[in-house]
Design a protein around this motif. Sequence first.
Motif, short mmCIF file in Angstrom:
data_model
loop_
_atom_site.label_atom_id
_atom_site.label_comp_id
_atom_site.label_asym_id
_atom_site.label_seq_id
_atom_site.Cartn_x
_atom_site.Cartn_y
_atom_site.Cartn_z
N GLN A 69 -15.05 -3.57 0.41
CA GLN A 69 -14.32 -4.13 1.54
C GLN A 69 -13.11 -4.93 1.08
N ARG A 70 -13.21 -5.58 -0.08
CA ARG A 70 -12.07 -6.39 -0.55
C ARG A 70 -10.85 -5.52 -0.79
N TYR A 71 -11.06 -4.26 -1.16
CA TYR A 71 -9.92 -3.37 -1.35
C TYR A 71 -9.32 -2.96 0.00
N VAL A 72 -10.17 -2.77 0.99
CA VAL A 72 -9.67 -2.49 2.35
C VAL A 72 -8.79 -3.65 2.81
N ASP A 73 -9.29 -4.87 2.64
CA ASP A 73 -8.54 -6.05 3.07
C ASP A 73 -7.21 -6.16 2.31
N ALA A 74 -7.24 -5.89 1.00
CA ALA A 74 -6.02 -6.00 0.20
C ALA A 74 -5.00 -4.94 0.61
N ILE A 75 -5.46 -3.74 0.91
CA ILE A 75 -4.54 -2.67 1.31
C ILE A 75 -3.89 -3.00 2.64
N ARG A 76 -4.69 -3.46 3.59
CA ARG A 76 -4.12 -3.88 4.88
C ARG A 76 -3.03 -4.93 4.66
N ASP A 77 -3.36 -5.91 3.84
CA ASP A 77 -2.44 -7.02 3.59
C ASP A 77 -1.14 -6.53 2.95
N ASP A 78 -1.26 -5.61 1.99
CA ASP A 78 -0.07 -5.11 1.29
C ASP A 78 0.84 -4.31 2.22
N VAL A 79 0.26 -3.42 3.01
CA VAL A 79 1.08 -2.60 3.91
C VAL A 79 1.77 -3.49 4.95
N GLY A 80 1.03 -4.46 5.47
CA GLY A 80 1.64 -5.38 6.43
C GLY A 80 2.71 -6.23 5.80
N TRP A 81 2.47 -6.68 4.56
CA TRP A 81 3.48 -7.49 3.86
C TRP A 81 4.77 -6.72 3.64
N LEU A 82 4.67 -5.42 3.39
CA LEU A 82 5.88 -4.61 3.23
C LEU A 82 6.68 -4.50 4.52
N GLY A 83 6.08 -4.89 5.63
CA GLY A 83 6.81 -4.90 6.89
C GLY A 83 6.50 -3.75 7.81
N TYR A 84 5.40 -3.05 7.57
CA TYR A 84 5.07 -1.88 8.38
C TYR A 84 3.89 -2.16 9.30
N ASN B 154 -10.60 1.87 -3.37
CA ASN B 154 -11.31 1.68 -4.63
C ASN B 154 -10.46 0.92 -5.66
N GLY B 155 -9.45 0.24 -5.18
CA GLY B 155 -8.56 -0.53 -6.04
C GLY B 155 -7.40 -1.05 -5.22
N TYR B 156 -6.51 -1.75 -5.88
CA TYR B 156 -5.33 -2.30 -5.22
C TYR B 156 -4.19 -1.28 -5.23
N LEU B 157 -3.34 -1.34 -4.24
CA LEU B 157 -2.16 -0.48 -4.20
C LEU B 157 -1.17 -0.93 -5.28
N HIS B 158 -0.42 0.04 -5.82
CA HIS B 158 0.61 -0.30 -6.80
C HIS B 158 1.98 0.16 -6.29
N ILE B 159 3.00 -0.10 -7.08
CA ILE B 159 4.37 0.18 -6.65
C ILE B 159 4.57 1.66 -6.36
N GLY B 160 3.80 2.53 -7.03
CA GLY B 160 3.89 3.96 -6.73
C GLY B 160 3.48 4.26 -5.30
N HIS B 161 2.48 3.54 -4.79
CA HIS B 161 2.06 3.74 -3.41
C HIS B 161 3.16 3.31 -2.44
N ALA B 162 3.98 2.34 -2.85
CA ALA B 162 5.02 1.84 -1.96
C ALA B 162 5.97 2.96 -1.55
N LYS B 163 6.25 3.88 -2.46
CA LYS B 163 7.13 5.00 -2.12
C LYS B 163 6.52 5.85 -1.02
N SER B 164 5.23 6.14 -1.14
CA SER B 164 4.54 6.94 -0.13
C SER B 164 4.46 6.20 1.20
N ILE B 165 4.16 4.90 1.14
CA ILE B 165 4.10 4.09 2.36
C ILE B 165 5.45 4.12 3.06
N ALA B 166 6.52 3.83 2.30
CA ALA B 166 7.86 3.78 2.88
C ALA B 166 8.25 5.12 3.49
N LEU B 167 7.95 6.22 2.80
CA LEU B 167 8.32 7.54 3.29
C LEU B 167 7.58 7.88 4.58
#
Length: 561
Positions: A78-93, A39-52
């Motif tokens: 759907q655009r938020y799904v696509d953005a989340i996929r892109d962000d997690v992949g961009w972080l290298g995971y 329901n929105g774009y991921l932010h830097i706070g999510h990055a901590k959870s993703i990394a952990l």
Amino acid sequence: MTDTDRPEPPPHFIRTRIRKDVETEVVQQVVTRFPPEPNGYLHIGHAKSIALNFAMAEEFGGRTHLRFDDTNPMKEEQRYVDAIRDDVGWLGYEWARECYASDYFEQLYAWALHLIDQGLAYVDSQDADAIREQRGTLTEPGRESPYRDRPPAESRDLFERMRAGEFPDGAHVLRAKIDMAAPNINLRDPVLYRIRHQHHARTGDAWCIYPSYDFAHGQSDAIEGITHSLCTLEFEDHRPLYDWLIEHLPVPARPRQIEFARLNLDFTVLSKRRLSRLVDEGHVDGWDDPRMPTLAGIRRRGFTPASIRNFCTEIGVTKSESVIPFGALERNLRDDLNVRAPRRLAVLNPLKVILTNFPDDETEWLELPNHPQNPDMGTREVPLSRELWIEAGDFMIDAPKKFFRLKPGGEVRLRGAFIVRCDEVVKDDSGNVVALHCSFDPDTRSGQPGADRKVKGTIHWLSAEHAVRAEVRLYDRLFSVPHPAADKDRDFVEHLNPDSLQVVSDARIEPGVEAMAPGTHMQFERTGYFVVDRDSTPDAPVLNRAATLRDTWSKIEKQLR
């Protein structure tokens, strides 16, 4: 410093807990998940959870799922799904499995019927206001619904008809029957299902009832075999409900929820609601505006995946809430780019310099290193001609004693070239300086007898004939106070920093930069770290400042705290 250069992160309570579970064979394989709501774009706070989540699974030879919590079709796209996929992949995971809560709607519905049949859930026909009013407070128990003792058969019939679409939104809800006097408000007969006649991005119109996050979350974990459900501290009070549902349903696994402190960053906001408002009201230019703390925004600004991963490792994992200085994030970016970003020349506020003793029709090509500390990055040729651009700030008429750049009669070294002396200042009719007439000392060229002659100042420059005009966007803190959302007397948008973006439309850059692809990083010498923006074209290059060369905010931040 690169990822491999950094020391092993210190142990934290989650790593210790998982290690114990593995060593005692409580779990056979560690399985974690990252469960964003689309329901929105991921932010830097999510990055901590993703990394952990990804780090813990990787460290113990397990796997991580990317699961979209798509239980609220009113806000999901759907655009938020696509953005989340892109962000997690961009972080290298890389996730082992992509899942959706909607994948389990049929199973969740069956388990809701199970709770009804066991007398552990009931259909409540009150409206939301009545349910909220009966819920009680932290010091007063709640009151039981008049429908709490509705017979299971009647609740089952109503719930099946809810699914069939017989009732309008808000006519009924399904509630767990736990304890209206429980000290934890989340156990006071929480709502498990609501009626929402809303088209769903994945299931279409197959459903008009949707599970709550609390009901879908734990059961989705169990279906996927998640061993450790890592959540931020705001879910700590929800853990008793998480465990109650797991205990009272015939789920195939028993995941464990563990909470940690979320990431809080100063001079910004990390709330989807507030970030959405910034976008909707036009305070920023979309979710990927480089001033936004979204991963899409900081990526466009020029932050790198390595810098964010290193930042998440550096701040650690604790149970204590704290606010991290934005400067810590920038420092990790500098550490990363300082090692690998090639050097280039740029002049943001150009002032013309004419070398009066340089041949009028001649161009020299100087060989300059792409990185002064890394010869493996090679060299490039930079043109030098009679007319140059220098930074206007590198010249002063009435210079103070410790001003070691260019001044009337003064000398400086042009980086990679020779020493020049300012012989004449040219002004327009208004008295503004428009050009400097200088002479260069040929004996101070590299390889000449005077090459080692010392002067106290060295400045960068560009050949006026060859330099490329560019737009440079200078980004800074989005807000002018450290904690904009904490001010109870003022709306947080009133604290927006009016200088968070300064556009330099008439900058000059070294030839060749204009051909670089969007996302390419470089250090403009003596200026900062920059990245080619997505708006950039060879005919109209655009560059974003990712970070200054030094932390210019640290003293200001201390004064504002």
